[in-house]
Design an enzyme around this catalytic site. Structure first.
Site, PDB file in Angstrom:
ATOM      1  N   TYR A  64     -94.057 -52.808 -55.914  1.00  0.00           N
ATOM      2  CA  TYR A  64     -94.569 -54.166 -56.120  1.00  0.00           C
ATOM      3  C   TYR A  64     -96.068 -54.129 -56.410  1.00  0.00           C
ATOM      4  O   TYR A  64     -96.555 -54.772 -57.343  1.00  0.00           O
ATOM      5  CB  TYR A  64     -94.302 -55.044 -54.900  1.00  0.00           C
ATOM      6  CG  TYR A  64     -94.859 -56.440 -55.070  1.00  0.00           C
ATOM      7  CD1 TYR A  64     -94.099 -57.422 -55.693  1.00  0.00           C
ATOM      8  CD2 TYR A  64     -96.144 -56.755 -54.647  1.00  0.00           C
ATOM      9  CE1 TYR A  64     -94.611 -58.695 -55.887  1.00  0.00           C
ATOM     10  CE2 TYR A  64     -96.664 -58.018 -54.841  1.00  0.00           C
ATOM     11  CZ  TYR A  64     -95.899 -58.993 -55.460  1.00  0.00           C
ATOM     12  OH  TYR A  64     -96.425 -60.243 -55.661  1.00  0.00           O
ATOM     13  N   GLN A  65     -96.817 -53.363 -55.615  1.00  0.00           N
ATOM     14  CA  GLN A  65     -98.258 -53.304 -55.793  1.00  0.00           C
ATOM     15  C   GLN A  65     -98.631 -52.653 -57.120  1.00  0.00           C
ATOM     16  O   GLN A  65     -99.570 -53.095 -57.803  1.00  0.00           O
ATOM     17  CB  GLN A  65     -98.901 -52.521 -54.637  1.00  0.00           C
ATOM     18  CG  GLN A  65    -100.405 -52.334 -54.758  1.00  0.00           C
ATOM     19  CD  GLN A  65    -101.166 -53.644 -54.714  1.00  0.00           C
ATOM     20  OE1 GLN A  65    -100.692 -54.624 -54.145  1.00  0.00           O
ATOM     21  NE2 GLN A  65    -102.352 -53.672 -55.311  1.00  0.00           N
ATOM     22  N   GLU A  66     -97.901 -51.622 -57.508  1.00  0.00           N
ATOM     23  CA  GLU A  66     -98.255 -50.874 -58.707  1.00  0.00           C
ATOM     24  C   GLU A  66     -97.888 -51.601 -59.991  1.00  0.00           C
ATOM     25  O   GLU A  66     -98.645 -51.561 -60.969  1.00  0.00           O
ATOM     26  CB  GLU A  66     -97.566 -49.499 -58.689  1.00  0.00           C
ATOM     27  CG  GLU A  66     -98.101 -48.544 -57.633  1.00  0.00           C
ATOM     28  CD  GLU A  66     -99.442 -47.946 -58.008  1.00  0.00           C
ATOM     29  OE1 GLU A  66    -100.236 -48.597 -58.716  1.00  0.00           O
ATOM     30  OE2 GLU A  66     -99.715 -46.804 -57.589  1.00  0.00           O
ATOM     31  N   SER A  67     -96.729 -52.245 -60.037  1.00  0.00           N
ATOM     32  CA  SER A  67     -96.266 -52.792 -61.315  1.00  0.00           C
ATOM     33  C   SER A  67     -95.624 -54.163 -61.211  1.00  0.00           C
ATOM     34  O   SER A  67     -95.164 -54.684 -62.224  1.00  0.00           O
ATOM     35  CB  SER A  67     -95.250 -51.835 -61.934  1.00  0.00           C
ATOM     36  OG  SER A  67     -94.036 -51.839 -61.177  1.00  0.00           O
TER      37      SER A  67
ATOM     38  N   ILE B 168     -94.777 -50.222 -52.586  1.00  0.00           N
ATOM     39  CA  ILE B 168     -95.643 -49.537 -53.544  1.00  0.00           C
ATOM     40  C   ILE B 168     -95.309 -49.988 -54.964  1.00  0.00           C
ATOM     41  O   ILE B 168     -96.207 -50.252 -55.774  1.00  0.00           O
ATOM     42  CB  ILE B 168     -95.500 -48.007 -53.411  1.00  0.00           C
ATOM     43  CG1 ILE B 168     -95.976 -47.539 -52.040  1.00  0.00           C
ATOM     44  CG2 ILE B 168     -96.278 -47.286 -54.515  1.00  0.00           C
ATOM     45  CD1 ILE B 168     -95.688 -46.079 -51.742  1.00  0.00           C
TER      46      ILE B 168
END
Length: 461
Positions: free
Chosen positions: A309-312, A307
């Protein structure tokens, strides 16, 4: 999921259905229908000489790549990259309808009937070996003096520039060589003394210095070299939509964040602290803190990492234009719900703690049947994290009402999509109003699931 493919292509042709939107600073969105084979992917061929795109451990990096990924996410499509083709092969695939876009250097545009959109810009630098006597160069005149009579290895992307032509005209005594090798490989040749100087793309040079330590940038060319995205002449509406999106995106916080990442030292943190440390079972430099907080809530730390990695992209200082903060992109109002001060969300430990507590609260709030498999559970919980639990509960109530399994993510996604329909939101099962974000949520769930699966292969629980 993003796949890097060398040879395999699947025939694609485009039809478009435009949907209007009232969201501020967002261009009209469209979805690919029917002839794109269930609208599951956006296929882009990259010229093998494209600068600023590199692959490490099977993962693509580069500001161009990440911008294309953002565009695919907007459409709710999987991004498929076809690499290592000549620019002329890429354009042939475009004309045959086997790909959606082709990214090429300006000088490689072979067919004027294709529609070009100037999408990316690259800067190039001169590098030399690092020693006590090495100094940076301040002017182009000094470049000519420094390189005269020396050996110079030049990356292919630079050959399309006016600066290259000027160098060739001026450096009569310089041994100039062209190469198709990767930047990191020519940096290694520089480091062992095979050449006196090299010219390569700036972001690739920054990345390469994470591996090759005894080299340095001594001069940056002012000229920006454009990369064009080509569209089939029959897809003019696609080209218009992409160009409209690009104009908006280049003014966004996300674009500014990518520029800071790829034009600063952060690129090495991102690559060498995340995707390329597989042999040690490490995911990011935040592993220890994520493990500790996840363990307290009995959650899989690798899912939390996916999460993040995907978010920021593991950037603890990221702030979205909607106000989401930090590694896990937590909204201030969520921090307040868990009795944390919103001003503390850029603190890594606070940010992860709030996000993990939110996920745990979602997990406890969703009542699954005992026979619900883990994949559907994770997908539904991720959807709640992305779009809000209220919308997901609406979708589950709608599924139940119309005789479908509310514990199946495919069904939940179906009714989330229908919540943009006026007739559906008037249904008594709907309590959280209209939902227009199905593409974003669907892409979020898919991308996190894929990243989680890859992390499970390289790191133990």
């Amino acid at each position: 999921m993003v796949r890097n493919v060398i040879l395999t292509v699947i025939p694609i042709s485009l039809t478009l259905l435009f949907l209007s939107t009232n969201r501020k600073n967002t261009p009209q969105e469209f979805i690919y229908r029917d002839k794109i084979q269930q609208a599951d992917r956006l296929t882009v061929a990259l010229d093998k000489d494209i600068a600023g795109h590199f692959i490490i451990d099977g993962k693509s990096y580069g500001i161009q790549y990440e911008m294309l990924e953002e565009y695919a996410n907007l459409l709710g499509l999987e991004l498929e990259i076809i690499s290592d083709h000549s620019p002329y092969t890429s354009q042939a695939l475009l004309e045959e309808g086997k790909i959606n876009m082709a990214a090429v250097m300006r000088t490689h545009i072979a067919n004027e009937s294709n529609i070009p959109v100037a999408a990316f810009r690259s800067n190039y630098v001169i590098m030399s070996r690092r020693d006590r006597k090495t100094e940076k160069i301040s002017s182009f005149g000094e470049v000519l003096e420094k390189l005269d009579g020396k050996s110079l290895l030049v990356a292919p992307g630079f050959t399309s520039s006016k600066s290259f032509d000027l160098l060739l005209d001026s450096l009569k005594n310089t041994e100039t060589y062209l190469t198709s090798k990767r930047t990191i490989d020519i940096m290694k040749e520089l480091s062992v003394g095979n050449y006196d100087y090299i010219i390569c793309e700036k972001t690739e040079a920054l990345m390469g210095k994470g591996v090759v330590k005894n080299v340095m940038n001594i001069f940056e060319f002012e000229e920006e070299i454009p990369v064009y995205v080509l569209f089939n002449r029959e897809d003019s509406l696609v080209a218009q939509h992409f160009e409209s999106w690009l104009n908006v995106f280049e003014r966004s916080d996300k674009y500014a964040e990518l520029n800071r990442l790829y034009n600063g030292s952060g690129i090495n943190d991102k690559i060498f602290n995340t995707a390329s440390v597989q042999s040690g079972g490490r995911i990011s430099k935040f592993d220890n803190i994520i493990k500790r907080i996840a363990e307290q809530e009995k959650m899989d730390w690798r899912l939390i990492s996916a999460i993040a990695y995907q978010e920021s992209k593991f950037n603890p200082d990221a702030v979205s234009n909607k106000g989401a903060c930090g590694l896990m992109q937590v909204m201030p109002k969520v921090a307040e719900q868990f009795n944390y001060c919103p001003d503390d969300l850029l603190d890594v430990e606070t940010n992860i703690t709030v996000a993990v507590q939110l996920l745990k609260t979602i997990e406890k709030s969703i009542i699954f049947d005992n026979n619900t498999d883990i994949d559907n559970k994770i997908s539904i919980i991720l959807a709640c994290y992305n779009c809000g639990i209220g919308h997901v509960l609406d979708a589950r109530r709608l599924a139940t009402k119309y005789g479908e399994n509310p514990n199946n993510w495919k069904n939940v996604k179906k009714y989330l999509a229908l919540k943009s329909n006026a007739e559906i939101i008037a249904d008594e099962a709907v309590r959280s109003g209209r939902f227009n974000g199905i593409k974003e949520t669907s892409a979020f769930v898919s991308n996190v699931r894929d990243k989680y699966a890859s992390y499970c292969q390289i790191a133990s629980l």
